[in-house]
Write a protein that holds these residues in place. Sequence first.
Motif, PDB file in Angstrom:
ATOM      1  N   ALA A  41       0.836  -1.198   0.000  1.00  0.00           N
ATOM      2  CA  ALA A  41       0.000   0.000   0.000  1.00  0.00           C
ATOM      3  C   ALA A  41       0.874   1.252   0.000  1.00  0.00           C
ATOM      4  O   ALA A  41       1.846   1.354   0.745  1.00  0.00           O
ATOM      5  N   GLY A  42       0.540   2.196  -0.842  1.00  0.00           N
ATOM      6  CA  GLY A  42       1.257   3.464  -0.889  1.00  0.00           C
ATOM      7  C   GLY A  42       2.484   3.464  -1.766  1.00  0.00           C
ATOM      8  O   GLY A  42       3.088   4.519  -1.991  1.00  0.00           O
ATOM      9  N   GLY A  43       2.871   2.314  -2.290  1.00  0.00           N
ATOM     10  CA  GLY A  43       4.069   2.242  -3.112  1.00  0.00           C
ATOM     11  C   GLY A  43       3.937   2.949  -4.447  1.00  0.00           C
ATOM     12  O   GLY A  43       4.938   3.300  -5.086  1.00  0.00           O
ATOM     13  N   ALA A  44       2.706   3.190  -4.880  1.00  0.00           N
ATOM     14  CA  ALA A  44       2.480   3.849  -6.172  1.00  0.00           C
ATOM     15  C   ALA A  44       3.073   5.252  -6.205  1.00  0.00           C
ATOM     16  O   ALA A  44       3.485   5.734  -7.266  1.00  0.00           O
ATOM     17  N   ALA A  45       3.132   5.915  -5.055  1.00  0.00           N
ATOM     18  CA  ALA A  45       3.676   7.280  -5.006  1.00  0.00           C
ATOM     19  C   ALA A  45       5.133   7.307  -5.443  1.00  0.00           C
ATOM     20  O   ALA A  45       5.555   8.214  -6.171  1.00  0.00           O
ATOM     21  N   ASN A  46       5.911   6.313  -5.024  1.00  0.00           N
ATOM     22  CA  ASN A  46       7.325   6.253  -5.400  1.00  0.00           C
ATOM     23  C   ASN A  46       7.498   5.854  -6.862  1.00  0.00           C
ATOM     24  O   ASN A  46       8.349   6.396  -7.571  1.00  0.00           O
ATOM     25  N   ILE A  47       6.696   4.896  -7.304  1.00  0.00           N
ATOM     26  CA  ILE A  47       6.820   4.407  -8.677  1.00  0.00           C
ATOM     27  C   ILE A  47       6.464   5.490  -9.685  1.00  0.00           C
ATOM     28  O   ILE A  47       7.170   5.715 -10.673  1.00  0.00           O
ATOM     29  N   VAL A  48       5.349   6.191  -9.443  1.00  0.00           N
ATOM     30  CA  VAL A  48       4.924   7.217 -10.404  1.00  0.00           C
ATOM     31  C   VAL A  48       5.920   8.367 -10.435  1.00  0.00           C
ATOM     32  O   VAL A  48       6.125   8.994 -11.487  1.00  0.00           O
ATOM     33  N   LEU A  49       6.581   8.630  -9.326  1.00  0.00           N
ATOM     34  CA  LEU A  49       7.587   9.696  -9.291  1.00  0.00           C
ATOM     35  C   LEU A  49       8.768   9.352 -10.194  1.00  0.00           C
ATOM     36  O   LEU A  49       9.300  10.227 -10.886  1.00  0.00           O
ATOM     37  N   VAL A  50       9.160   8.083 -10.199  1.00  0.00           N
ATOM     38  CA  VAL A  50      10.257   7.658 -11.068  1.00  0.00           C
ATOM     39  C   VAL A  50       9.867   7.833 -12.534  1.00  0.00           C
ATOM     40  O   VAL A  50      10.676   8.263 -13.363  1.00  0.00           O
ATOM     41  N   PHE A  51       8.622   7.525 -12.851  1.00  0.00           N
ATOM     42  CA  PHE A  51       8.161   7.636 -14.233  1.00  0.00           C
ATOM     43  C   PHE A  51       8.063   9.092 -14.696  1.00  0.00           C
ATOM     44  O   PHE A  51       8.488   9.437 -15.796  1.00  0.00           O
ATOM     45  N   VAL A  52       7.500   9.955 -13.858  1.00  0.00           N
ATOM     46  CA  VAL A  52       7.094  11.276 -14.347  1.00  0.00           C
ATOM     47  C   VAL A  52       8.076  12.393 -14.024  1.00  0.00           C
ATOM     48  O   VAL A  52       7.978  13.476 -14.600  1.00  0.00           O
ATOM     49  N   ALA A  53       9.046  12.159 -13.148  1.00  0.00           N
ATOM     50  CA  ALA A  53      10.019  13.213 -12.818  1.00  0.00           C
ATOM     51  C   ALA A  53      10.755  13.664 -14.080  1.00  0.00           C
ATOM     52  O   ALA A  53      11.281  12.852 -14.833  1.00  0.00           O
ATOM     53  N   GLY A  54      10.770  14.959 -14.320  1.00  0.00           N
ATOM     54  CA  GLY A  54      11.442  15.503 -15.492  1.00  0.00           C
ATOM     55  C   GLY A  54      10.710  15.266 -16.790  1.00  0.00           C
ATOM     56  O   GLY A  54      11.289  15.433 -17.874  1.00  0.00           O
ATOM     57  N   ALA A  55       9.435  14.897 -16.718  1.00  0.00           N
ATOM     58  CA  ALA A  55       8.680  14.537 -17.918  1.00  0.00           C
ATOM     59  C   ALA A  55       8.631  15.660 -18.946  1.00  0.00           C
ATOM     60  O   ALA A  55       8.659  15.423 -20.152  1.00  0.00           O
ATOM     61  N   ILE A  56       8.563  16.893 -18.467  1.00  0.00           N
ATOM     62  CA  ILE A  56       8.541  18.050 -19.363  1.00  0.00           C
ATOM     63  C   ILE A  56       9.869  18.803 -19.294  1.00  0.00           C
ATOM     64  O   ILE A  56      10.449  19.163 -20.325  1.00  0.00           O
ATOM     65  N   GLY A  57      10.351  19.039 -18.096  1.00  0.00           N
ATOM     66  CA  GLY A  57      11.563  19.835 -17.902  1.00  0.00           C
ATOM     67  C   GLY A  57      12.787  19.294 -18.613  1.00  0.00           C
ATOM     68  O   GLY A  57      13.578  20.053 -19.196  1.00  0.00           O
ATOM     69  N   GLN A  58      12.974  17.977 -18.602  1.00  0.00           N
ATOM     70  CA  GLN A  58      14.140  17.396 -19.261  1.00  0.00           C
ATOM     71  C   GLN A  58      14.086  17.576 -20.773  1.00  0.00           C
ATOM     72  O   GLN A  58      15.109  17.773 -21.416  1.00  0.00           O
ATOM     73  N   GLU A  59      12.885  17.503 -21.321  1.00  0.00           N
ATOM     74  CA  GLU A  59      12.761  17.654 -22.772  1.00  0.00           C
ATOM     75  C   GLU A  59      12.924  19.111 -23.201  1.00  0.00           C
ATOM     76  O   GLU A  59      13.348  19.385 -24.322  1.00  0.00           O
ATOM     77  N   VAL A  60      12.580  20.035 -22.313  1.00  0.00           N
ATOM     78  CA  VAL A  60      12.836  21.447 -22.610  1.00  0.00           C
ATOM     79  C   VAL A  60      14.339  21.698 -22.641  1.00  0.00           C
ATOM     80  O   VAL A  60      14.864  22.358 -23.540  1.00  0.00           O
ATOM     81  N   SER A  61      15.040  21.157 -21.638  1.00  0.00           N
ATOM     82  CA  SER A  61      16.492  21.364 -21.545  1.00  0.00           C
ATOM     83  C   SER A  61      17.236  20.742 -22.718  1.00  0.00           C
ATOM     84  O   SER A  61      18.216  21.298 -23.211  1.00  0.00           O
ATOM     85  N   SER A  62      16.769  19.569 -23.171  1.00  0.00           N
ATOM     86  CA  SER A  62      17.466  18.874 -24.247  1.00  0.00           C
ATOM     87  C   SER A  62      17.075  19.356 -25.638  1.00  0.00           C
ATOM     88  O   SER A  62      17.730  19.030 -26.621  1.00  0.00           O
ATOM     89  N   GLY A  63      15.989  20.135 -25.721  1.00  0.00           N
ATOM     90  CA  GLY A  63      15.536  20.624 -27.018  1.00  0.00           C
ATOM     91  C   GLY A  63      14.580  19.689 -27.725  1.00  0.00           C
ATOM     92  O   GLY A  63      14.095  19.989 -28.823  1.00  0.00           O
ATOM     93  N   VAL A  64      14.274  18.529 -27.103  1.00  0.00           N
ATOM     94  CA  VAL A  64      13.368  17.556 -27.724  1.00  0.00           C
ATOM     95  C   VAL A  64      11.946  18.098 -27.806  1.00  0.00           C
ATOM     96  O   VAL A  64      11.230  17.853 -28.778  1.00  0.00           O
ATOM     97  N   LEU A  65      11.543  18.861 -26.800  1.00  0.00           N
ATOM     98  CA  LEU A  65      10.177  19.371 -26.769  1.00  0.00           C
ATOM     99  C   LEU A  65       9.910  20.307 -27.946  1.00  0.00           C
ATOM    100  O   LEU A  65       8.830  20.281 -28.542  1.00  0.00           O
TER     101      LEU A  65
END
Length: 235
Positions: A44-68
Amino acid sequence: MNRTLMTTFLRQRATSPMRLMLLMFMFGGPILLAILTRSLAPLAGGAANIVLVFVAGAIGQEVSSGVLQLTFARPVSRPSYVVSRWLAASLATTLLVLMQVLLVTMVLLLRGIPVSAAEAARIVLEGAAMALAGAAVVLALSAFVNGLGDLGVLLLCFISAQVLSMISGQMHWDAVDTVARAILETLFPKLDLRWLFGRGVIPWAQLASWSSTLTLGLGVAIWRLNHRELSYAAD
């Protein structure tokens, strides 16, 4: 929703060695603990950690790399981009939580330990609810900062809220404690679904808080991305 964007996003996550290592830890650790304790509770509650790994930097990293910038050079709308990333991260997290519950259930049943089907279903559904709202919150942060800055902001807010909560507890500042709890509930939205299985009453306040957090998170992410000027030069 754009299936291509969703598939591409998950493929990016799957090709990141660091994220894979973190996912393996977040996935396998609770399973081992659940087997050792002969209970589904550690899941129970483990979803918070898993989703953070998936979504961290989802937009910001692509802005920095120019992919967005290259992505929006194609016929892709910004709301569709945000929703696709949110849904991909949420579904992937829910699938991993479901796999955790199924694996632990199978092991416990093979050992002759009874498992409550209602508890198993509740953990999966609560994990899905946490993934949906949590992904929306991190996406909103990621739309404002580059790289993995969203993770830094999240941790800073979390630590600050924890400190405020401890101080308010010592000083008996009820108003400050309320604010600290509100921050924590917003950063890590939870939804108690025991009422679906005949246990307790519907937590209307929590349900309203969860749904408003999800909606506001997605809305802010879309609004920020719509108003963000993107160039081919690195920020």
